[in-house]
Design a protein around this motif. Structure first.
Motif, PDB file in Angstrom:
ATOM      1  N   LEU A 223      32.315  38.632  48.269  1.00 20.78           N
ATOM      2  CA  LEU A 223      32.569  37.106  48.755  1.00 20.78           C
ATOM      3  C   LEU A 223      32.012  36.167  47.397  1.00 20.78           C
ATOM      4  N   VAL A 224      32.670  35.182  46.922  1.00 22.46           N
ATOM      5  CA  VAL A 224      32.271  34.406  45.503  1.00 22.46           C
ATOM      6  C   VAL A 224      32.114  33.173  46.551  1.00 22.46           C
TER       7      VAL A 224
ATOM      8  N   MET B 281      28.757  39.409  50.114  1.00 22.71           N
ATOM      9  CA  MET B 281      28.541  37.626  49.132  1.00 22.71           C
ATOM     10  C   MET B 281      27.866  38.106  48.280  1.00 22.71           C
ATOM     11  N   VAL B 282      28.195  36.470  46.712  1.00 15.06           N
ATOM     12  CA  VAL B 282      26.801  36.404  46.213  1.00 15.06           C
ATOM     13  C   VAL B 282      27.178  35.162  45.649  1.00 15.06           C
ATOM     14  N   ARG B 283      25.905  34.063  46.128  1.00 16.28           N
ATOM     15  CA  ARG B 283      26.220  32.673  45.318  1.00 16.28           C
ATOM     16  C   ARG B 283      25.828  32.638  43.721  1.00 16.28           C
TER      17      ARG B 283
ATOM     18  N   SER C 222      37.949  37.028  45.337  1.00 10.13           N
ATOM     19  CA  SER C 222      36.871  36.806  45.663  1.00 10.13           C
ATOM     20  C   SER C 222      36.734  35.460  45.839  1.00 10.13           C
ATOM     21  N   LEU C 223      36.542  34.582  45.258  1.00  6.99           N
ATOM     22  CA  LEU C 223      35.947  33.017  44.933  1.00  6.99           C
ATOM     23  C   LEU C 223      36.589  32.754  46.730  1.00  6.99           C
ATOM     24  N   VAL C 224      35.853  32.116  47.430  1.00  6.81           N
ATOM     25  CA  VAL C 224      36.310  32.081  48.238  1.00  6.81           C
ATOM     26  C   VAL C 224      35.312  30.454  48.675  1.00  6.81           C
ATOM     27  N   MET C 225      34.185  29.823  48.179  1.00 13.09           N
ATOM     28  CA  MET C 225      33.876  28.087  48.790  1.00 13.09           C
ATOM     29  C   MET C 225      33.283  28.388  47.095  1.00 13.09           C
TER      30      MET C 225
ATOM     31  N   TRP D  38      33.250  38.226  35.112  1.00 17.52           N
ATOM     32  CA  TRP D  38      32.071  38.892  36.052  1.00 17.52           C
ATOM     33  C   TRP D  38      33.214  38.797  37.654  1.00 17.52           C
ATOM     34  N   PHE D  39      34.162  37.664  37.212  1.00 24.25           N
ATOM     35  CA  PHE D  39      34.756  37.372  38.680  1.00 24.25           C
ATOM     36  C   PHE D  39      35.884  38.556  38.686  1.00 24.25           C
ATOM     37  N   TYR D  40      36.249  39.690  37.354  1.00 23.47           N
ATOM     38  CA  TYR D  40      36.800  40.264  37.617  1.00 23.47           C
ATOM     39  C   TYR D  40      35.887  41.536  38.137  1.00 23.47           C
ATOM     40  N   TRP D  41      35.168  42.143  37.652  1.00 23.23           N
ATOM     41  CA  TRP D  41      34.024  42.529  38.874  1.00 23.23           C
ATOM     42  C   TRP D  41      33.772  42.484  39.971  1.00 23.23           C
ATOM     43  N   ALA D  42      33.768  41.044  40.211  1.00 27.02           N
ATOM     44  CA  ALA D  42      33.367  40.641  42.410  1.00 27.02           C
ATOM     45  C   ALA D  42      34.618  41.135  42.465  1.00 27.02           C
ATOM     46  N   ASP D  43      35.915  40.661  41.878  1.00 22.82           N
ATOM     47  CA  ASP D  43      37.626  40.874  42.578  1.00 22.82           C
ATOM     48  C   ASP D  43      37.295  42.347  43.160  1.00 22.82           C
ATOM     49  N   ARG D  44      36.907  43.090  41.952  1.00 25.78           N
ATOM     50  CA  ARG D  44      37.353  44.622  42.109  1.00 25.78           C
ATOM     51  C   ARG D  44      36.362  45.648  42.978  1.00 25.78           C
ATOM     52  N   LEU D  45      35.168  44.997  42.886  1.00 27.70           N
ATOM     53  CA  LEU D  45      34.013  45.914  43.997  1.00 27.70           C
ATOM     54  C   LEU D  45      34.117  45.268  45.151  1.00 27.70           C
TER      55      LEU D  45
END
Length: 788
Positions: free
Chosen positions: A420-421, A398-400, A457-460, A410-417
């Motif tokens: 949880l964001v 996860m990353v805040r 990836s974005l959960v909260m 950036w969100f694409y890389w979080a989604d692909r890697l």
């Protein structure tokens, strides 16, 4: 994070080799989803007199940034088109007073999209609320775009942006620093060379907008600053052109529904009149499902036996949306989505966040998104990916993203890697906002939600932080939940800190504890999370932003202490806090930032400070433990027992009191009755927490083992502090033994050291924190009492 200001010290700016000029016009660009995209437009670059400024710290990518074509990747991965033209590069530039009109001449040049405060921009100058930034460049529209509308897109520009094309204003002035915006400039174009002029006024913290950590300060390294950093003024994300049909798609809102195994897609459009939308979902070359419906309405695409998106398996489906006029395709866009669900549920009686219906502990870091060379803008796409990849390498899931909103890539890389964001809404200044500020902030928040609502990836969403600019916490949380019901909502991160007022609602109850990990527990309606903890500092010579000026929440003497201390915190989360109901934690922080030396990496990303393999193993153990059903360690209550040392060579010693303090001593059948009595304890429910335990003296009823200034004593007392100091939580030890963690300091354990009893910290700086045989010295065997 809580404000901290270090004392001024002398400094020296580190000079680095200037970037080499790379002369390119356009490059082959990698499409981020399923195919290759090439920028098909041509743009006329400004004269090549521009040079960068020396960066105070050089990242591995500083010298890789193209002069004329920086950040060449297609910037909008979830709404891709094959034709586009990148306008990043060298623009003419000027600065005027804030109330001035367009200047007669532009005497400087700036590399877009790097902010004026950055070295990579070539300006590297302090910008205040009294300044207005001006940008100018030319371009020609490719002949192949004839007959189509031309859209001018801005990834983000901070703060109030006005755009002119050939002297005519393009739409309305945009206010906001973190959301993208676009203009249809077709009616302003001519058939030859076109001129764009952009003005940006950025008041930073003196204005009414969202600013996050930005503060108007010197742009070169300086003492002070605390937890606030260099302001970022002007264009800071990619600017590009693309041709579209008159009726065209503007957004895809994608919400996975695991209950029905469908992907719910809403195709948003502009200029639409009677057209329909067709959505096709595929995996590689295989079509998984397709459905057609009205533009603006929910289209449900069946996904049989979906492969679920998780941090371990971040599988992405390809999505294509066609705008149809009858059977003719008038517009087509590409994108992607992941099938996953997010919610809160009771797991073994404890309220927890769940991913795909299952609890997994979310362990992450605070990610500020600052760069010593680019300030708000990562120098390259590889750099943008790097910090997220390091999260994965270190075992985090996860990353805040802390009060900043990154580009869509950036969100694409979080989604692909597979991370949880937690996405913070950037805070306003810490003062109470007026009505105009509130209206602006809420409107920008809605736009940010719209632009990133489809990232799996974005959960909260994290609405507010530590009371900065706080107001209407409960109302805002309810609004965000209604606006995006597919995600969790955190009404306030750090409700226990700094004057924050808890709205009382949302999905989680969030504390900040430095160093931590604290004692956050869930309520009847909200899961418990640790929104910030840690802040362990270690400064690496040659890799400091302001040499000698860095600060942290707890300095570490060397890397060995840093590793032991940090792993000790992760172990405490696993052994003590997660069983007590904690469900997530955010360590401060992934990198140093300016004068903050709390990072697991240095600010220049040149050094990883911690033992990556050891940290990864500790994070993996934490995540794995959250998936397992482990029975709690249970001690016999209201019974007399004796606690034996388990360290090899000392197993004939027992915990006893003497002259009011706790020691270990050899006890056997021939020992005196007084010694046997001193080594016998009644185990009772914890005075401060009935789920834990207190140890009452056999021969001094009413007196308990308690820690005070780390030393352990046998004492009587009352009040909340005494009760907490006299309460210990049981943790499973090796070979059937038990470790006893302080209820109010979960990362500290009851330890024998040189026959004395201490509260010891893994990686701590005291003598009794010595790492040698630490686990053995903190493990006890609970045995029959010497004095029944």
């Amino acid at each position: 994070m809580r404000s901290t200001s270090p004392a001024p010290t002398p400094w020296a700016v580190l000079l680095r080799r200037r970037a080499r000029r790379i002369a390119t016009v356009l490059a082959t660009l990698a499409l981020v989803c399923t195919a290759a995209l090439t920028a098909t437009g041509t743009v006329q670059a400004a004269p090549a007199a521009w040079t960068p400024k020396p960066s105070p710290m050089t990242t591995p990518w500083t010298n890789q940034v193209s002069v004329d074509n920086p950040l060449p990747e297609y910037p909008r991965p979830q709404l891709t088109r094959p034709d586009w033209a990148n306008l990043n590069g060298i623009w003419d530039f000027a600065v005027t007073s804030a109330d001035a009109g367009q200047p007669a001449s532009f005497s400087e040049q700036i590399r877009v999209p790097f902010v004026a405060e950055s070295a990579l921009s070539g300006i590297q100058r302090r910008i205040t609320q009294n300044d207005k930034l001006w940008y100018k460049r030319t371009f020609t529209v490719p002949a192949g775009w004839n007959g189509r509308r031309v859209q001018l897109n801005f990834g983000a520009s901070d703060w109030r942006t006005t755009v002119w094309v050939n002297g005519g204003q393009a739409g309305a002035t945009h206010s906001g620093g973190y959301d993208s915006f676009s203009y249809d400039i077709t009616g302003l174009l001519n058939s030859g060379t076109n001129t764009i002029v952009v003005s940006v006024w950025d008041p930073s913290q003196t204005g009414i907008g969202a600013v996050g950590k930005q503060r108007i300060n010197d742009v070169t390294p300086h003492p002070g600053g605390g937890i606030f950093y260099t302001a970022a003024s002007g264009i800071w994300q990619t600017v590009w052109l693309e041709p579209t049909a008159a009726a065209h798609i503007t957004r895809l809102d994608m919400v996975p529904d695991l209950t029905n195994n469908t992907l719910k897609v809403t195709v948003r459009g502009d200029g639409v009149s009677g057209q329909s939308a067709r959505v096709t979902v595929s995996s590689g070359s295989t079509t998984v499902g397709t459905a057609t419906g009205a533009v603006g309405s929910t289209i449900s695409v069946a996904i049989p036996n979906p492969r679920l998106w998780t941090p371990e398996d971040p599988f992405l489906y390809d999505v294509k949306a066609d705008l149809l006029s009858g059977s003719a395709v008038v517009d087509s866009v590409g994108g992607y989505s992941g099938m996953r669900s997010v919610g809160v549920a009771r797991v073994d009686g404890v309220l927890r966040p769940v991913l795909n219906g299952k609890f997994v502990f979310q362990t992450g870091t605070l990610d500020q998104g600052y760069w010593p060379d680019g300030v708000y803008t990562a120098p390259t796409d590889d750099a943008l990916k790097y910090d997220l990849q390091k999260h994965k390498d270190l075992g985090f899931n996860m990353v805040r993203k802390h009060i900043k909103v990154e580009p869509q890539r950036w969100f694409y890389w979080a989604d692909r890697l597979g991370l949880l964001v937690w996405q913070d809404m950037p805070a306003m200044d810490t003062r109470t906002p007026d009505s105009a500020a509130r209206t602006q902030w809420e409107a920008e928040y809605d736009r940010i939600i719209d632009q990133h609502r489809s990232s799996p990836s974005l959960v909260m969403w994290v609405d507010q932080n530590e009371g900065w600019g706080q107001y209407d916490q409960a109302r805002i949380a309810d609004h965000v939940k209604a606006y995006d019901p597919s995600r969790l909502v955190n009404n306030m991160s750090g409700i226990n800190c700094c004057g924050a007022v808890d709205g009382g609602n949302g999905d989680v109850l969030d504390h900040h504890v430095y160093v931590g990990p604290g004692t956050t527990v869930p309520s009847a309606t909200r899961a418990a999370v640790l929104g910030e903890y840690g802040g362990l500092g270690f400064k690496v010579a040659g890799h400091e932003w302001y040499p000698g000026g860095g600060f942290s929440y707890e300095d570490q003497a060397d890397q060995a202490h840093l590793n032991n201390r940090f792993v000790g915190l992760l172990d405490a989360l696993r052994e003590v806090r997660m069983p007590a109901g904690l469900s997530a934690s955010v360590y401060t922080e992934i990198t140093d930032v300016e004068n903050e030396a709390n990072g697991l990496l240095t600010y220049d990303r040149q050094i990883v400070k911690v033992d990556a393999a050891r940290v990864q193993a500790a994070n993996r153990a934490l995540i794995d433990a959250s998936r397992a059903t482990a029975s709690p360690v249970v001690l016999p209550v209201n019974q007399y027992k004796s606690l034996r040392v388990t360290t090899s060579g000392y197993t004939n010693r027992y915990l006893r009191h003497r002259d009011g303090a706790a020691y270990t001593d050899v006890v056997d059948a021939n020992s005196a009755a007084l010694l046997k009595s001193d080594a016998t304890w009644k185990i009772v429910p914890g005075l401060a927490n009935s789920a834990c335990y207190s140890f009452e003296s056999r021969n001094y009823p009413g007196q308990y083992l308690r820690h005070r200034d780390y030393r352990v004593y046998k004492e009587s007392g009352s009040g909340a502090v005494f009760q907490a100091d006299a309460t210990f939580c049981a943790v499973r030890g090796a070979n059937g033994g038990v470790r006893l963690s302080a209820s109010n300091f979960p990362e500290q354990y009851l330890r024998h050291y040189n026959a004395e009893l201490w509260l010891a910290t893994p990686g701590g700086s005291h003598t009794w924190d010595n790492p040698a045989s630490f686990t053995e010295d903190t493990t006890w065997a609970v045995e029959a009492p010497w004095a029944p």
